[in-house]
Design an enzyme around this catalytic site. Structure first.
Site, PDB file in Angstrom:
ATOM      1  N   LYS B  80       0.851  -1.191   0.000  1.00 51.06           N
ATOM      2  CA  LYS B  80       0.000   0.000   0.000  1.00 51.06           C
ATOM      3  C   LYS B  80       0.894   1.251   0.000  1.00 51.06           C
ATOM      4  O   LYS B  80       1.998   1.218   0.548  1.00 51.06           O
ATOM      5  CB  LYS B  80      -0.886  -0.045   1.253  1.00 51.06           C
ATOM      6  N   SER B 155      -9.753   1.558   3.214  1.00 46.96           N
ATOM      7  CA  SER B 155      -8.882   2.379   2.406  1.00 46.96           C
ATOM      8  C   SER B 155      -7.870   1.604   1.563  1.00 46.96           C
ATOM      9  O   SER B 155      -7.320   2.163   0.607  1.00 46.96           O
ATOM     10  CB  SER B 155      -8.116   3.339   3.330  1.00 46.96           C
ATOM     11  N   SER B 179      -9.738  -1.214   7.157  1.00 45.87           N
ATOM     12  CA  SER B 179      -9.179  -0.888   5.842  1.00 45.87           C
ATOM     13  C   SER B 179      -8.502  -2.047   5.113  1.00 45.87           C
ATOM     14  O   SER B 179      -8.171  -1.921   3.937  1.00 45.87           O
ATOM     15  CB  SER B 179      -8.192   0.268   5.954  1.00 45.87           C
TER      16      SER B 179
END
Lengths: 484, 491
Positions: B80, B155, B179
């Site tokens: 990420k 997210s 997330s």
């Protein structure tokens, strides 16, 4: 018209907030070095630069040092003390918050005792907590209008020591601070130099009419950079507040800066006071979790406190003043203790150290405990013993010491090499005495006529003839007999 | 099964036996990226193809020298965009970090590189991990591989979409309030949030420090177990990482649930959970019983307050964590300003998107003098109660079973104008972060072709039990071979 002096009419109430930089090798939350004076931004890493994703890890040595200071001040220790964030924006604060201790400081409820202007003083310590230092903003040497930020200091470990409002005036404030400095010097956690900023002091000052209990409006005074400026700033502030109160004005609660050059305090911009620091628990760090055994181990490792040391020296027969001179400087006190262990007589040894050795070292710009001092305490003790046992006179001892300071030699070796042993042999002294009597008939006549000082002249002549090596007591005795 | 669809454990076997080379594996994934990335948009920054192939070649060379191969050696992975990595810009999908190249690596990234994993790039996300749809990104849109008209969740939407679409074998995400798990549910992959303290946060750009954990994504439970093992463990650079021993998570993968008592907390199935999700969870519970589990309904009465507490605590920490972004030492600085305060204000004003600004304001307010007790203090009390309730429930049950999200993936722009609606999509995941517990999400069914997520919540530092449950369920339900039918974007 107001009656009486300011001091007779108002009681001054002072509380001091003292920041002390701990002398650890690395910073509070990263392993960057803490050396003073390195080129800007050379002692930094992702952690103390506040780079994204970097995390703090507490320096165990810094916690130990803070604990030493807290124990030396007789504080209660919170073994589960916590870290908090103090949030504010400033260019020299890289993370936008300072990691400090707010709700659960390391230590509370300590006491500092010291000799005040009129007797023993005892000031309560409200709290002692750990935190990290900020960087420095500088305008010097920067192109016009710009500000430079040096983050070498960011993250250096600090302790903040907050007193209760028990300090009773400008001189008392200075004495408190000097005594605090001495206690900290003994714990060896900081070099506590106000000039270099490793000891920083802010004062909260208020006045109240003598005999009343309620505190007056509090004024915080900042920017005092020496012990003397603390006293001067507070003296100025006491008189400023007294004059305002006399004139029927109200004291405004505010922060004021001390201007060393002009000798006045002036209000800081009010913007600085509008801070809401939004303290909250630092989520990157758990509680400290100090075990009781660890706290006791640190307590046991503390050196003798200055007060106890003073009392011990006085018991050994040192005058209070001389003991105070030694105690005020831990290096000197430790040197003296080693002299005592080496067999030196306390009073004479103290005099040899503080008058003779320190006088010579001052001239060289060094002090005991530094590599420039080539005289070991055991050697100084040996020199004192040579005088005490009559091997050399006090006067010769000074010459020997000169050579020891210059070359680091043993006193016995200097005495032997230069043949400085005192002449205690009666025959040799009798010859010198007779010769002095023979060549100074006028002095002999004066002495016999009752002029006692003539004897001193004759003694001096004998000492001169023996190059100072004659035992002065023997010279007096033989001279009296020969003249008698 | 196409090579790009192979799970990591299959690739490992193929590499060790010489069935495939690391170069072939990397090429398969790179080709897949070439085919579908323009539709999916999973990545923010891809490494140059030749660098990726060079890493793969180095693994092949090591194999030829007879060196042993770690579980992720030669496996194409994604991270990420909020994990510092020297090989890539790290921007948190924010304009304020435009062009930021970290001078150091996150510990989790270092550990993967230590295994010779082949890093492909970093993935899209909601800015600073604040969001549930990956729509709050300054770096563009990520589409759900199951329906390109829908969000991938967030997210960590980019990581979930990349794994689902075959653009990475496994990926790392971060989970502050769901997330990792919610996008795993939306994209039909497996995602795990470890116990707080299990994986080092060093180098993970902080959103809410007391809640953040890095977690693994994979297409099956075994890969997730292996990836967790690869990144877990104490890190002296993170004072909140626990010195707990890292077990062999793969060894925990047993295909039955015998002897396990499970609780189904009714608060997680309250109003707001869609009927199809409810039905899928009920069917999953039946299957778990068939596999030998004993299942009971239970209650965690404070859980309904978790979302409120979370949206005080997380923004409060964020408001402080994001104070360091001011364009002075790194990232993007506003131009043409005349003094520090203006530079600071404009850099932040221009650099942060609306959701980040909203949360900074929320958090600043919650910590302000006079409001602290009412908001932050009260939220911490709720958090303490929730921790205690989970602890009590988990003293009787080996794990808890809930949905991961109250619905399947929703459409673009559906919730962008209503932050509270968006926040509500985390209702099933947020309580677990507050309690610091581990939880795993895996597919348990489909509704109109969209995956539904099943969540197992475990005891602190007992990821093994939830991995075992997930594995047993996965083997029995046999949904893992279903792959998203990526179709070209409409219009």
């Amino acid at each position: 018209m107001s009656v009486g002096t300011v001091e007779q009419r108002y009681e001054t109430v002072v509380g001091l907030e003292v920041h002390v930089e701990l002398a650890t090798r690395s910073k509070m939350f990263c392993s960057c070095p803490t050396d003073f004076g390195a080129p800007p931004n050379t002692q930094v890493c992702p952690v103390c630069l506040g780079l994204p994703g970097a995390l703090p890890v507490p320096n165990a040595r810094a916690i130990e040092y803070a604990l030493r200071a807290a124990l030396a001040l007789g504080c209660e220790i919170d073994r589960e003390c916590r870290w908090d964030r103090k949030n504010y924006h400033y260019p020299d604060l890289p993370k936008g918050y300072q990691i400090t201790q707010y709700a659960r400081p390391l230590a509370r409820h300590g006491t500092l005792r010291y000799a005040g202007g009129d007797g023993e003083r005892s000031v309560r310590i409200r709290r002692l907590h750990m935190e990290e230092d900020t960087g420095k903003s500088t305008h010097e040497g920067m192109p016009g209008g710009t500000t430079g930020v040096d983050l070498n200091r960011a993250g250096v470990p600090l302790i903040e020591i907050v007193s209760e409002p028990d300090i009773r005036g400008p001189e008392d404030a200075r004495l408190y601070l000097q005594s605090l400095r001495t206690v900290l010097l003994y714990t060896r956690v900081s070099d506590v130099k106000m000039e270099e900023g490793s000891l920083r002091c802010d004062a909260n000052v208020s006045l109240r009419p003598v005999g009343t209990q309620a505190y007056g409006a509090l004024v915080e005074v900042k920017n005092m950079n020496s012990f003397r400026s603390v006293q001067r700033a507070l003296e100025y502030e006491v008189h400023r507040q007294a004059a305002a109160l006399d004139a029927g004005e109200r004291i405004v609660r505010e922060t004021r800066h001390w201007d060393e050059k002009r000798g006045v305090t002036f209000p800081s911009r009010s913007k600085e006071e509008a801070h809401d620091y939004r303290y909250f628990p630092e989520p990157d760090l758990g509680p400290c979790a100090l075990t009781e055994a660890y706290v006791e181990q640190v307590r046991a490792s503390l050196p003798e406190a200055p007060g106890a040391r003073q009392a011990r020296y006085e018991r050994l027969g040192l005058p209070a003043h001389d003991a105070g001179v030694l105690v005020a400087d831990p290096a000197l006190a430790l040197y003296f203790d080693r002299m005592l262990a080496g067999g030196a007589a306390p009073r004479e040894g103290a005099s040899l150290l503080t008058v003779e050795l320190l006088g010579r070292l001052n001239a060289l710009g060094v002090t005991v405990g530094e590599s420039g001092c080539r005289v070991q305490p055991e050697q100084l003790a040996a020199l004192q013993e040579l005088v005490a046992s009559g091997v050399i006179s006090g006067k010769i001892a000074k010459d020997v010491l000169d050579e020891m300071v210059a070359g680091g030699a043993d006193p016995q070796a200097v005495v032997a090499r230069r043949g400085l042993q005192q002449i205690s042999d009666d025959g040799a002294i009798v010859d010198a005495v007779r010769s002095a009597i023979a060549v100074n008939p006028q002095s002999v006549a004066d002495f016999r006529a009752g002029k006692k000082q003539a004897l001193g002249f004759l003694v001096g002549q004998v000492m001169k003839a023996t190059k100072g090596k004659a035992n002065p007591a023997k010279v007096n005795e033989i001279l009296a007999r020969e003249l008698g | 099964m196409e090579l790009y669809e192979w799970p990591a454990h299959r690739i490992h076997r193929g590499l060790v036996t010489g069935e495939v080379s690391a170069r072939e594996v990397a090429l398969a994934t790179l080709d897949r990226i070439g085919q579908v990335e323009s539709s999916v948009g999973a990545y923010l920054h891809l490494r140059p193809r030749e660098d990726v192939l060079a890493d793969a070649d180095a693994v092949d060379a090591a194999l030829r020298r007879g060196e042993s191969l770690a579980a992720f050696g030669g496996v194409p992975v994604a991270i990420k965009d909020n994990m510092c990595c020297r090989l890539l810009p790290t921007t948190c999908a924010s304009r304020i970090l435009e062009g930021f190249h970290p001078p150091y690596d996150a510990t989790a990234v270092t550990r993967l590189q230590g295994q010779r994993a082949v890093l492909l790039g970093n993935t899209n996300m909601d800015e600073f991990a604040m969001g549930s749809s990956t729509e709050h990104s300054a770096g563009g849109v990520t589409r759900n591989p199951w329906d390109l008209g829908r969000v991938p969740g967030g997210s960590s939407g980019g990581s979930a979409a990349a794994v689902a679409a075959g653009e990475a074998v496994v990926a790392l995400g971060s989970d502050t309030g769901g997330s990792v798990r919610q996008p795993a549910a939306f994209c039909g992959v497996v995602g795990l949030k470890p116990t707080y303290g299990r994986v080092s946060r060093f180098g993970l750009v902080a959103f809410a420090s007391s809640l953040d954990q890095i977690g693994p994504f994979g297409r099956d439970v075994r890969d997730v177990a292996l990836l967790l093992g690869a990144v877990a463990g104490h890190d002296p650079a993170d004072a909140t990482s626990r010195p707990a021993e890292v077990p062999d998570f793969e060894a925990a993968l047993v295909p039955d649930c015998r002897g396990l008592r499970l609780g189904v907390p009714r608060e997680f199935l309250a109003a707001g959970v869609s009927p199809e999700v409810r039905a899928a969870i009920a069917a999953a519970v039946d299957l778990l019983v068939e596999l030998g589990a004993e299942v009971q309904e239970c209650s965690l009465p404070t859980v309904p307050y978790a979302l409120d507490a979370y949206y005080v605590i997380a923004p409060a920490e964020a408001s402080s964590n994001l104070a360091r972004f001011e364009g002075v030492r790194f990232g993007r600085r506003a131009q043409g300003t005349s003094d520090y305060v203006e530079m600071f204000r404009r850099s932040r004003g221009e650099g942060f998107g609306p959701e980040v600004r909203r949360r900074i304001m929320l958090g600043t307010y919650a910590l302000s003098a006079g409001y602290y007790d009412q908001y932050y203090g009260k939220a911490q009390q709720v958090r303490t109660l929730i921790c205690r309730e989970f602890e009590e429930a988990l003293s009787g049950y080996a794990a808890l079973v809930t949905p991961t999200a109250p619905s399947v993936a929703f459409g673009f722009a559906e919730k962008m104008d209503d932050p509270l609606q968006m926040y509500a999509s985390d209702v099933c995941t947020v309580p677990i972060n507050l309690a610091g517990l581990p939880a795993v999400s895996l597919p348990c069914g489909f509704s109109n072709g969209l995956p539904i997520g099943l969540q197992f919540i475990g005891r602190a530092f007992d990821e093994e039990t939830i991995l075992r449950l997930a594995y047993a369920y996965e083997q029995a339900a046999d949904l893992r071979h279903r792959r998203p039918p990526i179709v070209a974007p409409r219009g």
